[in-house]
Design a protein around this motif. Structure first.
Motif, PDB file in Angstrom:
ATOM      1  N   UNK A  46       0.834  -1.205   0.000  1.00  0.00           N
ATOM      2  CA  UNK A  46       0.000   0.000   0.000  1.00  0.00           C
ATOM      3  C   UNK A  46       0.867   1.253   0.000  1.00  0.00           C
ATOM      4  N   UNK A  47       1.903   1.233   0.812  1.00  0.00           N
ATOM      5  CA  UNK A  47       2.806   2.381   0.916  1.00  0.00           C
ATOM      6  C   UNK A  47       3.533   2.624  -0.404  1.00  0.00           C
ATOM      7  N   UNK A  48       4.032   1.559  -1.036  1.00  0.00           N
ATOM      8  CA  UNK A  48       4.697   1.689  -2.327  1.00  0.00           C
ATOM      9  C   UNK A  48       3.760   2.277  -3.374  1.00  0.00           C
ATOM     10  N   UNK A  73       4.366   5.677  -5.495  1.00  0.00           N
ATOM     11  CA  UNK A  73       4.372   5.592  -6.962  1.00  0.00           C
ATOM     12  C   UNK A  73       3.368   6.584  -7.564  1.00  0.00           C
ATOM     13  N   UNK A  74       2.208   6.704  -6.947  1.00  0.00           N
ATOM     14  CA  UNK A  74       1.179   7.605  -7.462  1.00  0.00           C
ATOM     15  C   UNK A  74       1.588   9.073  -7.342  1.00  0.00           C
ATOM     16  N   UNK A  75       2.433   9.399  -6.348  1.00  0.00           N
ATOM     17  CA  UNK A  75       2.839  10.786  -6.133  1.00  0.00           C
ATOM     18  C   UNK A  75       4.026  11.182  -7.012  1.00  0.00           C
ATOM     19  N   UNK A  76       4.629  10.226  -7.696  1.00  0.00           N
ATOM     20  CA  UNK A  76       5.813  10.501  -8.504  1.00  0.00           C
ATOM     21  C   UNK A  76       5.586  10.047  -9.946  1.00  0.00           C
ATOM     22  N   UNK A  77       6.557  10.356 -10.779  1.00  0.00           N
ATOM     23  CA  UNK A  77       6.511   9.913 -12.174  1.00  0.00           C
ATOM     24  C   UNK A  77       7.832   9.224 -12.500  1.00  0.00           C
ATOM     25  N   UNK A 104      11.465   2.177   0.974  1.00  0.00           N
ATOM     26  CA  UNK A 104      10.291   1.301   0.920  1.00  0.00           C
ATOM     27  C   UNK A 104      10.543   0.096   0.022  1.00  0.00           C
ATOM     28  N   UNK A 105      11.207   0.313  -1.123  1.00  0.00           N
ATOM     29  CA  UNK A 105      11.500  -0.794  -2.034  1.00  0.00           C
ATOM     30  C   UNK A 105      12.439  -1.804  -1.390  1.00  0.00           C
ATOM     31  N   UNK A 106      13.441  -1.304  -0.660  1.00  0.00           N
ATOM     32  CA  UNK A 106      14.357  -2.206   0.023  1.00  0.00           C
ATOM     33  C   UNK A 106      13.661  -3.059   1.058  1.00  0.00           C
ATOM     34  N   UNK A 137      -0.950  -6.447  -7.670  1.00  0.00           N
ATOM     35  CA  UNK A 137      -1.145  -7.886  -7.461  1.00  0.00           C
ATOM     36  C   UNK A 137      -1.697  -8.138  -6.069  1.00  0.00           C
ATOM     37  N   UNK A 138      -1.138  -7.453  -5.062  1.00  0.00           N
ATOM     38  CA  UNK A 138      -1.591  -7.646  -3.689  1.00  0.00           C
ATOM     39  C   UNK A 138      -3.046  -7.213  -3.527  1.00  0.00           C
ATOM     40  N   UNK A 139      -3.439  -6.140  -4.237  1.00  0.00           N
ATOM     41  CA  UNK A 139      -4.806  -5.630  -4.134  1.00  0.00           C
ATOM     42  C   UNK A 139      -5.793  -6.440  -4.962  1.00  0.00           C
ATOM     43  N   UNK A 140      -5.272  -7.323  -5.817  1.00  0.00           N
ATOM     44  CA  UNK A 140      -6.151  -8.146  -6.630  1.00  0.00           C
ATOM     45  C   UNK A 140      -6.604  -7.489  -7.910  1.00  0.00           C
ATOM     46  N   UNK A 141      -6.043  -6.327  -8.262  1.00  0.00           N
ATOM     47  CA  UNK A 141      -6.426  -5.651  -9.499  1.00  0.00           C
ATOM     48  C   UNK A 141      -5.584  -6.099 -10.688  1.00  0.00           C
ATOM     49  N   UNK A 142      -4.551  -6.887 -10.419  1.00  0.00           N
ATOM     50  CA  UNK A 142      -3.718  -7.464 -11.476  1.00  0.00           C
ATOM     51  C   UNK A 142      -3.300  -8.860 -11.036  1.00  0.00           C
ATOM     52  N   UNK A 143      -2.904  -9.674 -11.983  1.00  0.00           N
ATOM     53  CA  UNK A 143      -2.533 -11.057 -11.695  1.00  0.00           C
ATOM     54  C   UNK A 143      -1.099 -11.299 -12.152  1.00  0.00           C
TER      55      UNK A 143
END
Length: 463
Positions: free
Chosen positions: A284-286, A290-294, A314-316, A381-387
């Motif tokens: 969720x944090x990642x 990601x949404x706040x940056x480009x 966060x990525x680490x 993937x974690x949110x279930x919106x992609x596989x």
């Protein structure tokens, strides 16, 4: 045997050599001559034995700036005296203070809109507040600023927590009782944690690996085996465990397959649950970062405006948690989960000058970047919106020329034993031979990416 000094290093960034120095009196009389020689090899480079007896590098993780100044301002307006025993450097202390002062002006915590959440004269009189509009507004602003400061503290504390996880897993969460159950285990945990907490160097030849000769010697004492090189973890059978070794504590910092194999099923399940919960939080944090940056996903090269420090921390932590989660799946015989749900790694952002250095040396972009850019994003993937399945990861690795097992995308990553190397004195990742020179360079912003300050006598006197 008192291991309290060792326990204190788990939340610090002490140099491995200095931890080795602490280990000598703890392990005195327990080590064989060969083991003692190995430990002394590291301790010989400790600050206590060095020429300078000093390092310019912080010995702790960066901590958020506390709210003592804001609390003091608010307390003066409310004619209160802050608790003398508190420094208001912890979020819980600030929250408790806010719970105390908010009712004094009829304010609800979190309701900070200057137009809609302030009380007018009638509302103030209804609540028995004998305050003028000016007095009320000053108090409202002070509390609002303190609540904003609290949010900043919480965000910074989360970044520090993720940085600790990225470096040394769950070592910092161990209680003293868990840590102190076995001396040999405590020795390995303390030294290996220090090795994991090493700072990254500005280099294209790869970072130091934490599992060095000293860590291997200490670990073999726990495992009850003769020192030998590790060929790799893939397909490794469970080894005879030392009955006194504290495998539960060791698994918090070193969740290797043979460590997890020594745990009972309840302990394995508990760790799997903890790491899965952390993955959920980190995903969720990642996604928010990601949404706040480009970010440039195809290259992951930093560009102006990118919040690279927050993303990389966060990525680490995501990658560390993912490795532990995957190791536990294999330990529990649950690797079938990857067939349907296989989270990818999160690639760190790289500085443009490091990438240019790679290219100038005839190297290419890290092939892991291509896999990262091809697969669905982990939080989706974690949110279930992609596989994302095992087959997808295998195909992406194949296209990038990577072995999906040895590269860590689909299995616990193997490792060997690296030689011990003294900790370099670093200024923003650049190695500097003299610690006092490092202090001066750091003070004048060299290697920081910011405009440098002159090194002249006048500038030095004003710095």
């Amino acid at each position: 045997m008192d291991v309290q000094p060792l326990y204190g290093t788990l939340r610090q960034r002490r140099r491995p050599e200095d931890v080795a120095e602490l280990l000598l009196p703890v392990l005195e009389g327990r080590l064989s001559p060969a083991e003692l020689t190995t430990l002394r090899q590291a301790a010989a480079h400790s600050l206590r034995r060095g020429v300078w007896q000093y390092t310019a590098m912080l010995q702790t993780f960066r901590q958020p700036v506390g709210a003592s100044r804001q609390v003091q301002t608010a307390a003066e307006l409310f004619d209160m005296v802050p608790a003398p025993a508190l420094r208001y450097e912890e979020a819980g202390e600030v929250e408790a203070f806010l719970q105390e002062v908010n009712p004094l002006i009829g304010k609800t915590v979190g309701r900070n809109n200057y137009r809609t959440d302030r009380l007018d004269r009638a509302a103030r009189e209804a609540q028995g507040l004998d305050l003028s509009k000016r007095q009320y507004n000053k108090r409202f602003r002070a509390v609002r600023h303190l609540e904003e400061k609290l949010l900043t503290m919480l965000a910074e504390q989360r970044k520090v927590q993720f940085e600790q996880i990225a470096k040394s897993g769950l070592a910092h969460t161990l209680s003293y009782e868990e840590f102190a159950q076995d001396v040999d285990s405590a020795a390995f945990i303390a030294y290996y944690t220090a090795r994991c907490n090493l700072r990254s160097e500005f280099t294209i030849s790869g970072q130091q690996r934490p599992y060095d000769q000293v860590a291997d010697m200490l670990f073999r004492r726990c495992a009850g085996r003769k020192p030998s090189a590790i060929a790799g973890w893939l397909g490794a059978a469970a080894v005879p465990a030392s009955p006194s070794a504290n495998w539960w504590a060791i698994a918090h910092v070193y969740p290797a397959p043979e460590v997890l194999a020594a745990l009972n099923s309840q302990q394995q399940g508990e760790l799997l649950g903890r790491w899965t919960t952390l993955l959920h939080e980190m995903a969720t944090y990642l996604g928010h970062i990601w949404a706040r940056n480009t970010f440039a996903r195809e290259t992951m090269v930093v560009k102006q405006g990118d919040d690279s420090s927050t993303w990389n921390a966060a990525a680490g932590s995501w990658n560390k948690a993912r490795d532990a989660w995957m190791n536990l799946l294999y330990a529990l015989g649950m690797e079938f989960v990857l067939e349907e749900m296989c989270f990818g790694k999160a690639l760190r952002l790289m500085a443009a000058d490091v990438v240019a250095w790679h290219y100038s040396a005839g190297q290419k972009l890290d092939p892991n970047t291509q896999v990262w850019a091809t697969l669905p994003l982990p939080w989706e993937v974690f949110a279930g919106t992609a596989r994302c399945t095992r087959a997808q990861v295998e195909l992406a690795c194949q296209q990038a020329g990577l072995d999906p097992l040895k590269s860590g995308w689909l299995a616990p990553r193997p490792h060997g034993v690296v030689p011990f190397r003294p900790t370099p004195e670093l200024v923003h990742g650049v190695s500097v031979a003299n610690p006092y020179l490092a202090t001066v360079l750091k003070r004048h912003r060299y290697f920081s990416g910011k405009p440098t300050r002159p090194l002249g006598p006048e500038a030095a006197g004003n710095s």
